[in-house]
Motif scaffolding. Structure first.
Motif, PDB file in Angstrom:
ATOM      1  N   ALA A  79       0.829  -1.206   0.000  1.00  0.00           N
ATOM      2  CA  ALA A  79       0.000   0.000   0.000  1.00  0.00           C
ATOM      3  C   ALA A  79       0.860   1.252   0.000  1.00  0.00           C
ATOM      4  O   ALA A  79       2.019   1.242   0.417  1.00  0.00           O
ATOM      5  N   ARG A  80       0.244   2.318  -0.468  1.00  0.00           N
ATOM      6  CA  ARG A  80       0.828   3.657  -0.386  1.00  0.00           C
ATOM      7  C   ARG A  80       0.028   4.403   0.681  1.00  0.00           C
ATOM      8  O   ARG A  80      -1.200   4.386   0.668  1.00  0.00           O
ATOM      9  N   TYR A  81       0.723   5.045   1.608  1.00  0.00           N
ATOM     10  CA  TYR A  81       0.086   5.808   2.681  1.00  0.00           C
ATOM     11  C   TYR A  81       0.271   7.290   2.380  1.00  0.00           C
ATOM     12  O   TYR A  81       1.404   7.742   2.227  1.00  0.00           O
ATOM     13  N   GLU A  82      -0.825   8.014   2.350  1.00  0.00           N
ATOM     14  CA  GLU A  82      -0.752   9.442   2.050  1.00  0.00           C
ATOM     15  C   GLU A  82      -1.396  10.251   3.182  1.00  0.00           C
ATOM     16  O   GLU A  82      -2.591  10.092   3.465  1.00  0.00           O
ATOM     17  N   VAL A  83      -0.599  11.085   3.819  1.00  0.00           N
ATOM     18  CA  VAL A  83      -1.126  11.957   4.862  1.00  0.00           C
ATOM     19  C   VAL A  83      -2.021  12.995   4.191  1.00  0.00           C
ATOM     20  O   VAL A  83      -1.593  13.695   3.275  1.00  0.00           O
ATOM     21  N   GLU A  84      -3.265  13.080   4.650  1.00  0.00           N
ATOM     22  CA  GLU A  84      -4.206  14.042   4.086  1.00  0.00           C
ATOM     23  C   GLU A  84      -4.427  15.239   4.999  1.00  0.00           C
ATOM     24  O   GLU A  84      -4.619  16.346   4.521  1.00  0.00           O
TER      25      GLU A  84
END
Length: 144
Positions: A79-84
């Motif tokens: 997975a790719r984790y993206e801080v929103e």
């Protein structure tokens, strides 16, 4: 907004860097199936609810659950984790919304359940750590 991240409240640049580093390290640990490194992102007394709704209490329990999961049903999951969003809660405590996109081992997005996680990250004696959080499996965002 900082580099696409919505920042709410007074969050110093060094805190933003530290917290996004925690998320990046968590992503790397998940994708390399390193349960020890994953567990080290959590505080000793952390409370974590995973995407299956299982609550895990403490770093040791989180690590202990993660190891067989990563060797078993998660072995081919990446997975790719993206801080929103980062929300200031108190001095040295922030809430972090993270979007998780399923990928292949090379990091290319693939079909599959996405994740929406909320981490409470706090400065601890051994650095910035996730002290509470929950991961939720969600449908892929609709195109358009």
């Amino acid at each position: 907004m900082t580099n696409g991240v919505l920042v709410v409240g007074a969050v110093p640049a060094e805190v933003l860097e530290a917290v996004t580093g925690v998320v990046a390290d968590l992503e790397k640990a998940f994708n390399t199936k390193d349960a020890t490194a994953l567990g080290e992102r959590f505080g000793e007394q952390a409370s974590w609810t995973n995407a299956r709704g299982v609550r895990l209490d403490g770093r040791a329990e989180i690590t202990g659950f993660s190891r067989p999961a990563m060797e078993g049903f998660l072995r081919d999951s990446y997975a790719r984790y993206e801080v929103e969003k980062i929300l200031a809660i108190a001095e040295d405590v922030v809430a972090v919304n993270v979007a998780q996109t399923p990928t292949d081992a090379a990091g290319t997005p693939v079909e599959g359940a996405h994740g929406a996680a909320l981490y409470v990250v706090a400065r601890q004696a051994d650095g910035w750590k996730i002290v509470a959080g929950q991961n939720n499996a969600v449908d892929a965002p609709s195109a358009g």
